[in-house]
Design an enzyme around this catalytic site. Structure first.
Site, PDB file in Angstrom:
ATOM      1  N   LYS A   1       0.055   4.184  -0.124  1.00 44.04           N
ATOM      2  CA  LYS A   1      -0.638   5.353   0.439  1.00 44.04           C
ATOM      3  C   LYS A   1      -0.451   6.536  -0.513  1.00 44.04           C
ATOM      4  O   LYS A   1      -0.392   6.350  -1.718  1.00 44.04           O
ATOM      5  CB  LYS A   1      -0.143   5.660   1.852  1.00 44.04           C
ATOM      6  CG  LYS A   1      -0.036   4.418   2.733  1.00 44.04           C
ATOM      7  CD  LYS A   1       0.120   4.754   4.172  1.00 44.04           C
ATOM      8  CE  LYS A   1       0.440   3.500   4.954  1.00 44.04           C
ATOM      9  NZ  LYS A   1       0.178   3.627   6.356  1.00 44.04           N
TER      10      LYS A   1
ATOM     11  N   GLY B   1       2.403   2.220  10.777  1.00 41.25           N
ATOM     12  CA  GLY B   1       3.307   3.356  10.586  1.00 41.25           C
ATOM     13  C   GLY B   1       4.013   3.799  11.856  1.00 41.25           C
ATOM     14  O   GLY B   1       4.598   4.873  11.904  1.00 41.25           O
TER      15      GLY B   1
ATOM     16  N   SER C   1       3.551  -2.146  10.376  1.00 42.93           N
ATOM     17  CA  SER C   1       5.007  -2.101  10.542  1.00 42.93           C
ATOM     18  C   SER C   1       5.709  -3.418  10.178  1.00 42.93           C
ATOM     19  O   SER C   1       6.696  -3.787  10.810  1.00 42.93           O
ATOM     20  CB  SER C   1       5.383  -1.653  11.955  1.00 42.93           C
ATOM     21  OG  SER C   1       4.881  -0.350  12.198  1.00 42.93           O
TER      22      SER C   1
ATOM     23  N   HIS D   1      -9.531   0.909   5.083  1.00 44.35           N
ATOM     24  CA  HIS D   1      -8.241   1.146   5.733  1.00 44.35           C
ATOM     25  C   HIS D   1      -8.458   2.117   6.899  1.00 44.35           C
ATOM     26  O   HIS D   1      -9.266   3.042   6.817  1.00 44.35           O
ATOM     27  CB  HIS D   1      -7.239   1.734   4.721  1.00 44.35           C
ATOM     28  CG  HIS D   1      -5.833   1.733   5.248  1.00 44.35           C
ATOM     29  ND1 HIS D   1      -5.381   2.674   6.144  1.00 44.35           N
ATOM     30  CD2 HIS D   1      -4.791   0.897   5.022  1.00 44.35           C
ATOM     31  CE1 HIS D   1      -4.117   2.422   6.440  1.00 44.35           C
ATOM     32  NE2 HIS D   1      -3.732   1.340   5.782  1.00 44.35           N
TER      33      HIS D   1
ATOM     34  N   GLU E   1      -6.875   4.549   7.944  1.00 43.08           N
ATOM     35  CA  GLU E   1      -6.655   5.969   7.635  1.00 43.08           C
ATOM     36  C   GLU E   1      -7.890   6.570   6.968  1.00 43.08           C
ATOM     37  O   GLU E   1      -8.187   7.744   7.151  1.00 43.08           O
ATOM     38  CB  GLU E   1      -5.398   6.131   6.763  1.00 43.08           C
ATOM     39  CG  GLU E   1      -4.141   5.903   7.602  1.00 43.08           C
ATOM     40  CD  GLU E   1      -2.926   5.445   6.829  1.00 43.08           C
ATOM     41  OE1 GLU E   1      -2.910   5.554   5.597  1.00 43.08           O
ATOM     42  OE2 GLU E   1      -1.982   4.958   7.485  1.00 43.08           O
TER      43      GLU E   1
ATOM     44  N   GLU F   1      -5.167  -5.182  10.730  1.00 43.59           N
ATOM     45  CA  GLU F   1      -4.164  -4.132  10.921  1.00 43.59           C
ATOM     46  C   GLU F   1      -4.454  -3.367  12.211  1.00 43.59           C
ATOM     47  O   GLU F   1      -5.251  -2.409  12.211  1.00 43.59           O
ATOM     48  CB  GLU F   1      -4.217  -3.140   9.756  1.00 43.59           C
ATOM     49  CG  GLU F   1      -3.954  -3.755   8.402  1.00 43.59           C
ATOM     50  CD  GLU F   1      -3.428  -2.703   7.423  1.00 43.59           C
ATOM     51  OE1 GLU F   1      -2.347  -2.924   6.885  1.00 43.59           O
ATOM     52  OE2 GLU F   1      -4.085  -1.667   7.236  1.00 43.59           O
TER      53      GLU F   1
ATOM     54  N   ASN G   1       0.867  -1.183   0.000  1.00 43.18           N
ATOM     55  CA  ASN G   1       0.000   0.000   0.000  1.00 43.18           C
ATOM     56  C   ASN G   1       0.905   1.235   0.000  1.00 43.18           C
ATOM     57  O   ASN G   1       1.479   1.586   1.025  1.00 43.18           O
ATOM     58  CB  ASN G   1      -0.875  -0.033   1.268  1.00 43.18           C
ATOM     59  CG  ASN G   1      -1.700   1.232   1.431  1.00 43.18           C
ATOM     60  OD1 ASN G   1      -1.844   2.022   0.494  1.00 43.18           O
ATOM     61  ND2 ASN G   1      -2.236   1.430   2.630  1.00 43.18           N
TER      62      ASN G   1
HETATM   63  C1  PEP Z   1      -0.725   0.068   5.939  1.00 37.60           C
HETATM   64  O1  PEP Z   1      -0.721   1.192   5.494  1.00 37.60           O
HETATM   65  O2  PEP Z   1      -1.644  -0.678   5.645  1.00 37.60           O
HETATM   66  C2  PEP Z   1       0.373  -0.349   6.818  1.00 37.60           C
HETATM   67  C3  PEP Z   1       0.316  -1.513   7.365  1.00 37.60           C
HETATM   68  O3  PEP Z   1       1.400   0.551   6.997  1.00 37.60           O
HETATM   69  P1  PEP Z   1       2.836   0.257   7.647  1.00 37.60           P
HETATM   70  O4  PEP Z   1       3.351  -1.032   7.066  1.00 37.60           O
HETATM   71  O5  PEP Z   1       3.674   1.442   7.271  1.00 37.60           O
HETATM   72  O6  PEP Z   1       2.632   0.137   9.125  1.00 37.60           O
END
Ligand code: PEP
Length: 245
Positions: free
Chosen positions: A15, A169, A207, A91, A93, A163, A13
């Protein structure tokens, strides 16, 4: 209970990151192992710039409407024309920044399925929910809202990404056992109503990086990862794809 072999999946992803050079680099330098479903989800505008790549494409969001007066939105049909096969929905976000509710996410997932896009449904709890010991109830509510609105198609086509918000992040990864516990819960919960839940790919996101991917992906109910930050670096993303193979 019978254990099904499930193909591993790694989805990146981007983003709101990336540029035309990164698109070219990905087309040339990603080594997607044959036994792994590799998906890259760039911002909408870059989807059409991919023209030959050894991985599938996904979008990061989609309108729940078919077409019409929805300024700034993009439809399932348009995403398919741009080459997308998958779409990330729900997601955290988008739930946070755009107030996307469980009900709206459910409508989007249903719409994606009807229109032949495979949804990657994201679920996961904020830190206070984890600290209060309410993770299972929270995640179950997110999933039930979607499954109750969708047909059998959900079990045939959808992917779930667990997640935990506190791990996205932040550099704080859920431990393999913390993640496995929730993945197993999700699968067992869904299996109560549909045995196809044994075949559903459930990804972990939060992460994941080149160092921790292998241990996470080795867990029984973790079928790969949804990767944010580390999906922007070709070398790291290649290592993560390899860790799933
Ligand atoms: C994500 O954006 O779905 C995500 C898991 O981000 P990150 O790997 O940066 O934590």
């Amino acid at each position: 209970m019978m254990r099904f072999e499930r193909k591993k999946m790694v989805a990146g992803n981007w983003k709101m990151n990336g540029n035309a050079d990164l698109v070219k680099q990905f087309m040339l330098e990603i080594n997607a192992p044959e036994n792994v479903d590799v998906i890259v989800c760039p911002p909408f505008v870059y989807l059409a710039q991919f023209d030959s790549q050894p991985f599938a494409l996904g979008a990061q969001n989609m309108s729940e409407h078919e077409k019409g007066a929805h300024t700034g939105d993009i439809s399932a049909h348009m995403l398919k024309e741009l080459g997308a096969e998958f779409v990330i929905l729900g997601h955290s976000e988008r739930r946070q920044d755009h107030n996307e509710s469980n009900e709206l996410v459910a409508q989007k997932v249903k719409h994606a399925l009807i229109n032949g896009l495979k949804p990657i449904l994201c679920v996961g709890e904020p830190l206070d929910v984890r600290e209060n010991g309410d993770v299972f109830a929270y995640v179950q509510k997110q999933i039930d809202a979607v499954v109750s609105l969708c047909s059998e198609d959900f079990f045939d086509k959808a992917v779930i990404a667990y997640e935990p918000i506190w791990a996205i992040g932040t550099g704080k990864t859920a431990s393999p056992s913390q993640a496995q516990e929730v993945h197993q819960f999700i699968r067992q919960h869904l299996a109560k109503t549909n045995e196809k839940a044994q075949r559903l790919q459930i990804l972990y996101g939060g992460s994941v990086n080149a160092d921790n991917a292998k241990q996470l992906f080795a867990q029984d109910d973790i079928d790969g990862g949804l990767i944010g930050g580390a999906s922007l670096k070709v070398d790291d993303f290649n290592v993560i794809c390899q860790a799933a193979s």
